[in-house]
Design an enzyme around this catalytic site. Structure first.
Site, PDB file in Angstrom:
ATOM      1  N   ILE A  48      16.943  41.203  58.220  1.00 53.89           N
ATOM      2  CA  ILE A  48      16.027  40.057  58.283  1.00 53.89           C
ATOM      3  C   ILE A  48      14.859  40.251  57.308  1.00 53.89           C
ATOM      4  CG2 ILE A  48      14.617  40.905  60.198  1.00 53.89           C
ATOM      5  CD1 ILE A  48      15.527  37.513  60.717  1.00 53.89           C
ATOM      6  N   LYS A  81      -4.165  48.895  60.984  1.00 54.68           N
ATOM      7  CA  LYS A  81      -4.376  47.588  61.616  1.00 54.68           C
ATOM      8  C   LYS A  81      -5.249  47.767  62.861  1.00 54.68           C
ATOM      9  CE  LYS A  81      -1.911  43.920  64.066  1.00 54.68           C
ATOM     10  NZ  LYS A  81      -0.630  43.422  64.578  1.00 54.68           N
ATOM     11  N   PRO A  99      -8.930  42.601  69.368  1.00 53.20           N
ATOM     12  CA  PRO A  99      -9.050  44.004  68.970  1.00 53.20           C
ATOM     13  C   PRO A  99      -8.071  44.917  69.709  1.00 53.20           C
ATOM     14  CG  PRO A  99     -10.722  43.473  70.599  1.00 53.20           C
ATOM     15  CD  PRO A  99      -9.881  42.232  70.425  1.00 53.20           C
ATOM     16  N   THR A 347       5.043  41.829  68.485  1.00 55.13           N
ATOM     17  CA  THR A 347       5.609  42.553  69.618  1.00 55.13           C
ATOM     18  C   THR A 347       7.084  42.944  69.464  1.00 55.13           C
ATOM     19  OG1 THR A 347       5.780  40.348  70.608  1.00 55.13           O
ATOM     20  CG2 THR A 347       4.049  41.787  71.430  1.00 55.13           C
TER      21      THR A 347
HETATM   22  C1  LIG Z   1       9.643  35.370  60.875  1.00 53.47           C
HETATM   23  C2  LIG Z   1       9.625  36.695  61.569  1.00 53.47           C
HETATM   24  C3  LIG Z   1       8.518  37.518  61.461  1.00 53.47           C
HETATM   25  C4  LIG Z   1       8.497  38.745  62.153  1.00 53.47           C
HETATM   26  N1  LIG Z   1       7.359  39.521  62.115  1.00 53.47           N
HETATM   27  C5  LIG Z   1       7.284  40.612  62.905  1.00 53.47           C
HETATM   28  C6  LIG Z   1       6.104  41.412  62.971  1.00 53.47           C
HETATM   29  O1  LIG Z   1       5.132  41.176  62.273  1.00 53.47           O
HETATM   30  N2  LIG Z   1       6.101  42.459  63.815  1.00 53.47           N
HETATM   31  C7  LIG Z   1       7.174  42.784  64.576  1.00 53.47           C
HETATM   32  O2  LIG Z   1       7.097  43.731  65.372  1.00 53.47           O
HETATM   33  N3  LIG Z   1       8.316  42.087  64.485  1.00 53.47           N
HETATM   34  C8  LIG Z   1       8.394  41.014  63.692  1.00 53.47           C
HETATM   35  N4  LIG Z   1       9.558  40.310  63.619  1.00 53.47           N
HETATM   36  C9  LIG Z   1      10.751  40.811  64.286  1.00 53.47           C
HETATM   37  C10 LIG Z   1      11.381  41.904  63.427  1.00 53.47           C
HETATM   38  O3  LIG Z   1      11.647  41.414  62.126  1.00 53.47           O
HETATM   39  C11 LIG Z   1      12.675  42.396  64.054  1.00 53.47           C
HETATM   40  O4  LIG Z   1      12.454  42.673  65.397  1.00 53.47           O
HETATM   41  C12 LIG Z   1      13.131  43.662  63.392  1.00 53.47           C
HETATM   42  O5  LIG Z   1      13.196  43.516  62.010  1.00 53.47           O
HETATM   43  C13 LIG Z   1      14.475  44.082  63.910  1.00 53.47           C
HETATM   44  O6  LIG Z   1      15.499  43.282  63.420  1.00 53.47           O
HETATM   45  P1  LIG Z   1      16.969  43.746  63.738  1.00 53.47           P
HETATM   46  O7  LIG Z   1      17.156  45.124  63.219  1.00 53.47           O
HETATM   47  O8  LIG Z   1      17.220  43.471  65.166  1.00 53.47           O
HETATM   48  O9  LIG Z   1      17.859  42.714  62.903  1.00 53.47           O
HETATM   49  P2  LIG Z   1      18.199  42.650  61.333  1.00 53.47           P
HETATM   50  O10 LIG Z   1      17.099  43.165  60.492  1.00 53.47           O
HETATM   51  O11 LIG Z   1      18.662  41.254  61.080  1.00 53.47           O
HETATM   52  O12 LIG Z   1      19.423  43.645  61.168  1.00 53.47           O
HETATM   53  C14 LIG Z   1      20.719  43.291  61.560  1.00 53.47           C
HETATM   54  C15 LIG Z   1      21.700  44.326  61.010  1.00 53.47           C
HETATM   55  O13 LIG Z   1      22.997  44.034  61.503  1.00 53.47           O
HETATM   56  C16 LIG Z   1      23.903  44.076  60.435  1.00 53.47           C
HETATM   57  N5  LIG Z   1      25.046  43.206  60.722  1.00 53.47           N
HETATM   58  C17 LIG Z   1      25.052  41.947  61.216  1.00 53.47           C
HETATM   59  N6  LIG Z   1      26.303  41.474  61.297  1.00 53.47           N
HETATM   60  C18 LIG Z   1      27.119  42.473  60.875  1.00 53.47           C
HETATM   61  C19 LIG Z   1      28.528  42.618  60.701  1.00 53.47           C
HETATM   62  N7  LIG Z   1      29.388  41.618  60.969  1.00 53.47           N
HETATM   63  N8  LIG Z   1      28.998  43.777  60.220  1.00 53.47           N
HETATM   64  C20 LIG Z   1      28.171  44.814  59.916  1.00 53.47           C
HETATM   65  N9  LIG Z   1      26.834  44.730  60.051  1.00 53.47           N
HETATM   66  C21 LIG Z   1      26.314  43.580  60.512  1.00 53.47           C
HETATM   67  C22 LIG Z   1      23.095  43.612  59.222  1.00 53.47           C
HETATM   68  O14 LIG Z   1      23.686  44.017  58.018  1.00 53.47           O
HETATM   69  C23 LIG Z   1      21.792  44.354  59.496  1.00 53.47           C
HETATM   70  O15 LIG Z   1      21.883  45.674  59.037  1.00 53.47           O
HETATM   71  C24 LIG Z   1       9.615  39.128  62.910  1.00 53.47           C
HETATM   72  C25 LIG Z   1      10.756  38.320  62.943  1.00 53.47           C
HETATM   73  C26 LIG Z   1      10.767  37.110  62.296  1.00 53.47           C
HETATM   74  C27 LIG Z   1      11.996  36.250  62.372  1.00 53.47           C
END
Ligand SMILES: Cc1cc2nc3c(=O)[nH]c(=O)nc-3n(C[C@H](O)[C@H](O)[C@H](O)COP(=O)(O)OP(=O)(O)OC[C@H]3O[C@@H](n4cnc5c(N)ncnc54)[C@H](O)[C@@H]3O)c2cc1C
Length: 504
Positions: A48, A81, A99, A347
């Protein structure tokens, strides 16, 4: 010697975003090499790529892994932060600071905010922010770790970090691989299950490679490949409480000193984040697609950037809510696959951390006792719901004129939140029926910052007023904080001192 003949022999983590690599690092640290850990990720699908602001419990995650702050900040080009500055929430003109610490210190048996409310009635216009050491530092762009002496006002601030999400995953990958985690790159095309038990047995990649495991952690992001697509665990949508369903992200260059706080600025149909890192600024606009189109949301973001965008803007869709059963059979969903709450209070990474901690507390064996899943799901539901309510409060307590905001202010809210608000607005009581992540100072920040001034303060403050010169005490406190802030280095100097980049 292994005393349990049913002990797990292998864990497969599906996904290599922050959730996948945080899980891999923590499991390798806690159970490796007794349990073989494999992580599968797809470079073609990618991650993401957002998620760059954190809250203070991140310290304990790093500490448990033995990661030093200097190494961490260096590797992720991170910054400190002290909290979040909210601009335009409440009224379009309002500004307040949430804060990561307390407001001064309570005195004479009365909580500080009751004295503050009493003095306010007597004409003192000083905002509550002025009693938070975090804000005293943030507004001066200064930072230093809190001192150890609880009697010193410089011990009353907490802090977390901002960091580059991509570099963070890379850093944790190095950590995990050094401790035996095996990485497989490729797209999962098929998920295998045992015909009799329904338990997951293996995943098969596009090229035919098979990766088998006793237990699976679904970190596949919004795809929720195992927990939903395969196991159909169900999703509770909270879109009726949290209507924002889209974000557009666009980084830009830093234009001045790196600020030690996140900024959240409300716009007509959502809000904008600004996250300062050492090498760039992360920005994004979270919005309700029913109230504003993607192009317009991007235009609003561009209009409010400190500098022109440095990448292609990226639109991300989401639904606020929680996986109904985050743990089902021999699979647990951690990260975006487990649920999503918009990043207003940073969060999500914390929810990953607490999900991992809960998994380690309830680590199953190959008999997969459903009690483990039951307790995990109970605790996880409770944690999500408490955080959800805190986020809803920001939307509920606004007096902005736009239709989106008016709708947010008048929409029904969860019962427990309504209960808390009743206690607050009646007598400035901060009540919490259950333990929760956001403590009293956080609730206080949002209530007062967004203009929810209670009808009464604690009667004890009036009864004690003869004995206590609260006005002078409060004045001394804020003067002390202002003076104390001057003894800390600037944020840039603190980064150079505590996390110096290696000379090139
Ligand atoms: C707009 C936005 C802003 C955010 N800002 C914050 C913030 O400031 N602070 C905070 O704590 N959190 C924030 N978050 C949340 C944070 O980005 C996520 O919680 C964190 O990045 C974890 O994502 P993830 O690893 O669950 O998913 P992803 O990063 O999407 O990873 C998914 C993984 O699964 C793999 N995958 C998927 N399908 C397959 C498949 N078929 N085969 C093999 N691999 C696959 C992908 O390749 C990838 O490696 C934000 C989210 C959004 C949407």
């Amino acid at each position: 010697m292994d005393t349990n003949p049913h002990a797990l022999r292998s864990i497969v983590i599906v996904g290599g975003g922050s959730a996948g690599w945080m899980t891999a690092a923590a499991l390798a640290n806690a159970v490796g090499p007794a349990i073989a850990i494999t992580l599968v990720e797809s470079d073609a699908i990618g991650t993401i790529g957002v998620g760059e602001a954190t809250i203070p419990p991140i310290h304990s995650f790093n500490a448990r892994l033995g990661i030093s702050e200097a190494d961490f900040l260096r590797a992720t080009r991170g910054s400190y932060k002290l909290g979040i500055e909210f601009v335009g929430w409440g009224t379009a003109q309002s500004r307040y600071f949430h804060p990561f610490g307390s407001y001064g210190a309570d005195f004479d048996r009365v909580t500080l905010h009751h004295w503050w409310l009493r003095e306010r009635l007597r004409g003192d216009p000083t905002p509550i922010d002025d009693y938070a050491m975090c804000w005293a530092l943030a507004r001066e762009n200064r930072f230093g770790p809190p001192v150890d002496n609880p009697r010193d006002v410089r011990s009353t601030h907490g802090y977390a970090y901002h960091f580059d999400a991509g570099l963070y995953a890379r850093f944790l990958r190095d950590y995990a691989e050094a401790r035996g985690v095996r990485r497989e790159e490729g797209r999962i095309a098929h998920v295998g299950r045992d015909g009799a038990s329904g338990l997951l047995t293996q995943v098969t990649l596009d090229d035919g490679r098979v990766i088998a495991g006793d237990f699976f952690v679904d970190c596949s992001g919004f795809a929720a490949l195992l927990i939903e697509r395969e196991l159909h665990a169900g999703f509770d949508s909270w879109a009726h409480w949290l209507p924002c369903d889209s974000a557009v992200a666009l980084p830009c260059a830093n234009t001045g000193p790196i600020t030690p706080y996140t900024r959240s600025t409300a716009h007509a149909a959502g809000w904008q984040w600004r996250i300062p890192l050492q090498h760039r600024q992360g920005n994004g606009h979270v919005y309700c697609s029913g109230a504003i189109g993607d192009d317009q949301a991007l235009a609003v973001l561009r209009d409010h950037l400190d500098a022109p965008g440095t990448a292609d803007p990226r639109v991300i869709r989401f639904t606020a809510g929680r996986r109904r059963r985050a743990w089902l059979g021999n699979c647990v969903a951690i990260g975006l696959s487990g649920g999503f709450l918009e990043p207003l209070e940073s969060t999500s990474l914390h929810l990953i951390q607490s999900g991992i901690e809960r998994l380690l507390l309830l680590l199953p064996d190959r008999r997969h006792d459903p009690l483990n899943a039951q307790e995990y799901n109970r605790a996880s539901a409770q944690e999500y719901e408490r955080i959800r309510d805190f986020i809803i409060l920001h939307y509920h307590a606004n007096t902005r004129p736009e239709p989106f905001w008016q709708q947010c202010a008048s929409a029904p809210i969860p019962d427990e939140l309504a209960y808390k608000i009743r206690h607050w607005t009646h007598a400035a009581r901060l009540v919490s029926p259950q333990d929760e992540l956001f403590k009293n100072p956080s609730w206080l920040a949002v209530y007062l910052g967004q203009g929810m001034i209670p009808a009464h303060h604690d009667a004890l403050a009036d009864l004690r007023a003869e004995e206590v010169d609260a006005g002078s005490h409060l004045r001394r406190l804020r003067d002390m904080m202002r003076a104390a802030a001057q003894t800390f280095p600037t944020h840039d100097a603190a980064l150079a001192r505590f996390a110096p980049q290696p000379a090139v």
